[in-house]
Design a protein around this motif. Sequence first.
Motif, PDB file in Angstrom:
ATOM      1  N   PRO A  18     -24.751   6.143  -0.418  1.00 47.66           N
ATOM      2  CA  PRO A  18     -24.041   7.230   0.267  1.00 47.66           C
ATOM      3  C   PRO A  18     -24.113   8.576  -0.459  1.00 47.66           C
ATOM      4  N   GLU A  19     -24.236   8.574  -1.781  1.00 45.71           N
ATOM      5  CA  GLU A  19     -24.361   9.819  -2.544  1.00 45.71           C
ATOM      6  C   GLU A  19     -25.387   9.649  -3.637  1.00 45.71           C
ATOM      7  N   GLY A  20     -26.115  10.720  -3.899  1.00 46.72           N
ATOM      8  CA  GLY A  20     -26.921  10.742  -5.103  1.00 46.72           C
ATOM      9  C   GLY A  20     -28.414  10.780  -4.967  1.00 46.72           C
ATOM     10  N   ALA A  21     -28.972  10.671  -3.764  1.00 42.39           N
ATOM     11  CA  ALA A  21     -30.431  10.709  -3.637  1.00 42.39           C
ATOM     12  C   ALA A  21     -30.955  12.122  -3.858  1.00 42.39           C
ATOM     13  N   GLU A  22     -32.077  12.223  -4.539  1.00 39.86           N
ATOM     14  CA  GLU A  22     -32.754  13.497  -4.699  1.00 39.86           C
ATOM     15  C   GLU A  22     -33.361  13.857  -3.342  1.00 39.86           C
ATOM     16  N   GLN A  23     -32.898  14.952  -2.743  1.00 40.15           N
ATOM     17  CA  GLN A  23     -33.246  15.272  -1.358  1.00 40.15           C
ATOM     18  C   GLN A  23     -34.748  15.295  -1.100  1.00 40.15           C
ATOM     19  N   VAL A  24     -35.508  15.988  -1.925  1.00 38.52           N
ATOM     20  CA  VAL A  24     -36.932  16.119  -1.687  1.00 38.52           C
ATOM     21  C   VAL A  24     -37.646  14.769  -1.797  1.00 38.52           C
ATOM     22  N   GLU A  25     -37.095  13.841  -2.583  1.00 42.36           N
ATOM     23  CA  GLU A  25     -37.691  12.514  -2.711  1.00 42.36           C
ATOM     24  C   GLU A  25     -37.365  11.629  -1.515  1.00 42.36           C
ATOM     25  N   LEU A  26     -36.450  12.081  -0.680  1.00 39.49           N
ATOM     26  CA  LEU A  26     -36.186  11.452   0.613  1.00 39.49           C
ATOM     27  C   LEU A  26     -36.992  12.156   1.704  1.00 39.49           C
TER      28      LEU A  26
END
Length: 192
Positions: A18-26
């Motif tokens: 729910p929190e913490g993913a590196e946006q560009v890596e998604l």
Amino acid sequence: MVVANELAGKRVAFMVAPEGAEQVELTEPWRAVQEAGGRPALISTSGGKIQAFNHLDRGDTFPVDHVVTDVSADDFDALVLPGGVANPDFLRMNAYAVRFAGTFFAQHKPVAAICHASWTLVEADVVRGRRMTSWPSLRTDLRNAGADWVDEEVVVDNGFVTSRKPDDLPAFCGKLVEEFAEGKHREQATSA
């Protein structure tokens, strides 16, 4: 280079806490899958939206397509694990997320992990004997879990694609599309 329709008909799970993913890596691998004709789906440990980050700053939110307890690896052709420091740390503490990731390996389906994402795979006990890379601070964790860690832009080991950081995304996206298009990796399936 991504070829249109190379992934036509392929469903690709992107698992994010729910929190913490590196946006560009998604977003970059997601776009690569879509441009190749694949159908990405966002899987998380709870419904609603996930909060992405641009390093330590909050980024955008993204709607969750499925909760990990409601799907299985049987529903997908491949798995992408975006990085970010918090994302894999939360995922590795969730038994359903760990099992979901591990099942892709058990079924010889391709998996791509970037940056810190491999922490989840250490917990799933699927890196032993694999040649791979990651964010440098995971080197010792991965070696202790039995991986052959190398410092390279992108590493492919029998359908398993890994990269170190956002700067590696062009190579990472290209290789994940290539491996996902192949599907079950022949060498991986015959060595099991």
